[in-house]
Write an enzyme that holds these catalytic residues in place. Structure first.
Site, PDB file in Angstrom:
ATOM      1  N   GLY A 131       9.583 -29.337 -16.977  1.00 11.40           N
ATOM      2  CA  GLY A 131       8.562 -30.636 -16.811  1.00 11.40           C
ATOM      3  C   GLY A 131       8.276 -31.164 -18.170  1.00 11.40           C
ATOM      4  O   GLY A 131       8.282 -32.346 -18.295  1.00 11.40           O
TER       5      GLY A 131
ATOM      6  N   GLU B 283       9.383 -30.615 -21.233  1.00 13.60           N
ATOM      7  CA  GLU B 283      10.266 -31.191 -22.244  1.00 13.60           C
ATOM      8  C   GLU B 283      10.905 -32.373 -21.733  1.00 13.60           C
ATOM      9  O   GLU B 283      10.810 -33.544 -22.773  1.00 13.60           O
ATOM     10  CB  GLU B 283      11.508 -29.978 -22.332  1.00 13.60           C
ATOM     11  CG  GLU B 283      11.287 -28.735 -22.999  1.00 13.60           C
ATOM     12  CD  GLU B 283      12.102 -27.942 -23.099  1.00 13.60           C
ATOM     13  OE1 GLU B 283      12.138 -26.838 -23.704  1.00 13.60           O
ATOM     14  OE2 GLU B 283      13.519 -28.028 -22.577  1.00 13.60           O
TER      15      GLU B 283
ATOM     16  N   GLU C 151       0.184 -30.223 -12.093  1.00 14.62           N
ATOM     17  CA  GLU C 151       0.493 -28.819 -12.207  1.00 14.62           C
ATOM     18  C   GLU C 151      -0.550 -28.042 -11.150  1.00 14.62           C
ATOM     19  O   GLU C 151      -1.741 -28.822 -11.205  1.00 14.62           O
ATOM     20  CB  GLU C 151      -0.032 -28.488 -13.566  1.00 14.62           C
ATOM     21  CG  GLU C 151       0.287 -26.864 -13.722  1.00 14.62           C
ATOM     22  CD  GLU C 151       1.323 -26.320 -13.147  1.00 14.62           C
ATOM     23  OE1 GLU C 151       1.202 -25.141 -12.363  1.00 14.62           O
ATOM     24  OE2 GLU C 151       2.441 -26.448 -13.369  1.00 14.62           O
TER      25      GLU C 151
ATOM     26  N   ASP D 258      20.558 -15.313 -13.971  1.00 21.46           N
ATOM     27  CA  ASP D 258      19.429 -15.953 -13.208  1.00 21.46           C
ATOM     28  C   ASP D 258      19.379 -15.285 -11.833  1.00 21.46           C
ATOM     29  O   ASP D 258      18.099 -15.304 -11.359  1.00 21.46           O
ATOM     30  CB  ASP D 258      19.574 -17.300 -13.346  1.00 21.46           C
ATOM     31  CG  ASP D 258      19.211 -18.090 -14.634  1.00 21.46           C
ATOM     32  OD1 ASP D 258      18.815 -17.325 -15.602  1.00 21.46           O
ATOM     33  OD2 ASP D 258      19.151 -19.357 -14.576  1.00 21.46           O
TER      34      ASP D 258
ATOM     35  N   MET E 205      14.514 -16.362 -16.450  1.00 25.05           N
ATOM     36  CA  MET E 205      15.693 -17.201 -16.263  1.00 25.05           C
ATOM     37  C   MET E 205      15.754 -18.137 -17.773  1.00 25.05           C
ATOM     38  O   MET E 205      15.596 -19.177 -17.774  1.00 25.05           O
ATOM     39  CB  MET E 205      15.354 -18.153 -15.185  1.00 25.05           C
ATOM     40  CG  MET E 205      15.357 -17.675 -13.892  1.00 25.05           C
ATOM     41  SD  MET E 205      15.263 -18.825 -12.432  1.00 25.05           S
ATOM     42  CE  MET E 205      15.504 -17.548 -11.195  1.00 25.05           C
ATOM     43  N   LEU E 206      16.494 -17.258 -18.477  1.00 23.39           N
ATOM     44  CA  LEU E 206      16.926 -17.917 -19.787  1.00 23.39           C
ATOM     45  C   LEU E 206      18.238 -17.501 -20.056  1.00 23.39           C
ATOM     46  O   LEU E 206      18.878 -16.729 -19.780  1.00 23.39           O
ATOM     47  CB  LEU E 206      15.911 -17.215 -20.842  1.00 23.39           C
ATOM     48  CG  LEU E 206      14.590 -17.398 -20.878  1.00 23.39           C
ATOM     49  CD1 LEU E 206      13.516 -16.360 -21.792  1.00 23.39           C
ATOM     50  CD2 LEU E 206      14.007 -18.773 -21.118  1.00 23.39           C
ATOM     51  N   ALA E 207      18.941 -18.635 -20.975  1.00 16.30           N
ATOM     52  CA  ALA E 207      20.413 -18.466 -21.040  1.00 16.30           C
ATOM     53  C   ALA E 207      20.677 -17.347 -22.020  1.00 16.30           C
ATOM     54  O   ALA E 207      21.722 -16.453 -21.762  1.00 16.30           O
ATOM     55  CB  ALA E 207      20.956 -19.695 -21.719  1.00 16.30           C
TER      56      ALA E 207
ATOM     57  N   HIS F 208       9.809 -19.215 -50.589  1.00 17.37           N
ATOM     58  CA  HIS F 208       8.741 -20.059 -50.872  1.00 17.37           C
ATOM     59  C   HIS F 208       9.375 -21.474 -51.393  1.00 17.37           C
ATOM     60  O   HIS F 208      10.235 -21.434 -52.499  1.00 17.37           O
ATOM     61  CB  HIS F 208       7.568 -19.831 -51.571  1.00 17.37           C
ATOM     62  CG  HIS F 208       6.504 -20.879 -52.105  1.00 17.37           C
ATOM     63  ND1 HIS F 208       5.792 -21.112 -51.323  1.00 17.37           N
ATOM     64  CD2 HIS F 208       6.341 -21.591 -53.204  1.00 17.37           C
ATOM     65  CE1 HIS F 208       5.083 -22.073 -51.839  1.00 17.37           C
ATOM     66  NE2 HIS F 208       5.245 -22.170 -53.018  1.00 17.37           N
TER      67      HIS F 208
END
Length: 473
Positions: free
Chosen positions: A193, A195, A211, A319, A325-327, A451
């Site tokens: 939501g 994103e 929410e 999933d 639930m992540l690729a 750096h």
């Protein structure tokens, strides 16, 4: 007349779990086929999820920068215009390139591709109903020594939200709005939501996020979640937490085409509604019962430590078995599963799975949150580095955010790393690698970092665990 084929392994589902598992199986010399109902492989992630949403996030971020930030660099561009059709065409080109790449990899590795709706006929065969992209001579039944179920997930629905796939829809709908809505209501303050809300907010929408919990991004480390909410509010996104949605419907009798009713509040009238309340396993109509594959009460497929279901020879990853639930979690499970099939002692470390929210600033995390450590009674030390102390962040003009490292108070082993900053999603890889190898905060602190780089903030936070940070007071 039906045609039958046979393979050693049949993978049902061509998303991140499925196509990766199929390619790894082929590398190991397994005769493997992959079945997917869509005309292109890649699943939700590549076709209508991770990749297209990040394409729109990048495009909308550049638009926002051109409008409000370029002048700080002495770059004067005048009026900046959005051509939504061009933006959408770029998104489509990226998706087409990546899905085409999967086709190429299948051919190179020898993975047999079938296009169709796959359904278990029994414990040793899959029936295919051909869909777009299916070859004329494609079999309708595929037998297999082993079957790997990778159907993935679908957007979760709410009975009170009347989705029409146009004015009121899910994340797939929100990737292809034909115009920028004047007012967009997002139901759900999770990463999907926020994103997609960010995309349309940057392009000119008034975005209202509803929410039910008392804060957005409820799964995040609370400190970072609060910082993220503050940043998004500053960008113009309206957050209404502790808000229960009673209904959402298309209602053309009002000033706006959509009406959202909330408990204890006035109705909200808007142009479009995005329902983003999580995802559910895509396990309906797979023939699971016919094959004897058991699911839990929420529809997730039950598996053992080897990803084998209740039926010997049928496995499942991604999933549809629950968890994050992540690729990338699904991809890793696919690799581990087929390697174990091949007799390789492969392992899956669920304690080191990074997660990223691609808002601006980005939010990335791996390991435990402070709240989880406190609840478990684990004594820990904390090191923090704000990006205002980072030279590279200053040159980018992007200093909002911080790195937080949590380490065991006794052993100094890193237990969790949480970053909110530009390119946090890239920075978290160092933390994940360190944790996978059991690193201490001292290990990170003793590693020379180039750096000027954003990664120096990780180095500085590691030094701060032992109260010896150099560039922060």
């Amino acid at each position: 007349m039906s045609k039958t084929a046979r393979h050693e392994l049949v993978v049902l589902g061509g998303g991140p779990a499925g196509y990766v598992a199929a390619i790894r199986a082929a590398q190991l010399g397994i005769d493997v086929a992959c079945i997917d109902e869509n005309p292109r492989f890649g699943g939700t992630c590549v076709r209508v999820g991770c990749i297209p949403s990040k394409a729109l996030l990048e495009s909308s971020h550049l638009y926002e920068e051109a409008k409000h930030r370029f002048s700080e660099h002495g770059v004067m561009v005048g009026d900046v215009e959005v051509k939504l059709d061009v933006m959408m065409a770029r998104k489509k080109k990226i998706v087409d390139t990546l899905t085409g790449g999967i086709d190429m990899l299948f051919k190179k590795r020898g993975v047999t591709a079938y296009h169709g709706r796959g359904k278990l006929r029994d414990s040793e065969s899959v029936e295919i109903s051909p869909t777009e992209g299916a070859a004329d001579d494609q079999p309708t039944v595929v037998e297999a020594d082993q079957i790997l179920l990778c159907p993935g997930s679908v957007p979760a629905r709410l009975p009170s939200v009347e989705e029409d796939g146009d004015r009121i829809g899910n994340s797939t709908t929100a990737l292809s709005f034909p115009e920028v809505p004047e007012v967009l209501v997002v139901i759900g303050g999770g990463y999907i939501g926020l994103e997609l809300g960010s995309v349309w907010n940057r392009l000119g929408s008034k975005v209202i996020v509803l929410e039910a919990f008392d804060r957005v991004l409820p799964g995040l480390d609370k400190e970072l979640g609060n910082l993220a909410a503050r940043a998004l509010k500053k960008q113009g996104i309206e957050m209404r937490t502790g808000t229960m949605v009673e209904s959402a419907r298309v209602d053309t009798s009002q000033s706006k085409p959509c009406t959202v009713e909330v408990k204890g509040g006035d109705p909200i009238y808007c142009d479009r509604v995005l329902l983003a309340t999580g995802r559910a396993p895509a396990t309906d109509d797979l023939g699971l019962a016919a094959a004897g594959v058991q699911t839990d009460k929420r529809g997730f497929i039950e598996v053992n430590e080897n990803f084998e279901t209740s039926v010997p020879g049928i496995y499942s990853v991604g999933d549809c078995i629950g968890g994050a639930m992540l690729a990338h979690k699904a991809m890793e499970e696919g690799v581990v599963c087929v390697e174990r099939m091949a007799g390789i002692a492969s392992e899956m470390n669920y304690d080191v799975i990074p997660a990223i929210v691609y808002t601006h600033p980005e939010i990335a995390m791996v390991g435990k949150t402070e709240e989880q450590l406190k609840e478990a009674g684990v004594e820990y030390k904390k090191g923090v580095c704000p990006f205002g102390a980072n030279g590279r962040a200053r040159t980018l003009g992007d200093t909002d955010g911080r790195v937080k490292i949590l380490a065991d108070a006794e052993t100094d082993r890193v237990l969790g790393v949480h970053i909110i900053a530009p390119r946090a999603g890239d920075l978290i890889a160092e933390a994940a690698s360190a944790m996978e190898y059991g690193a201490s905060s001292e290990d990170i602190a003793r590693t020379c970092h180039a750096h000027p780089t954003l990664a120096e903030a990780v180095h500085e936070a590691a030094m701060d665990v032992d109260d010896r940070a150099i560039h922060t007071a």
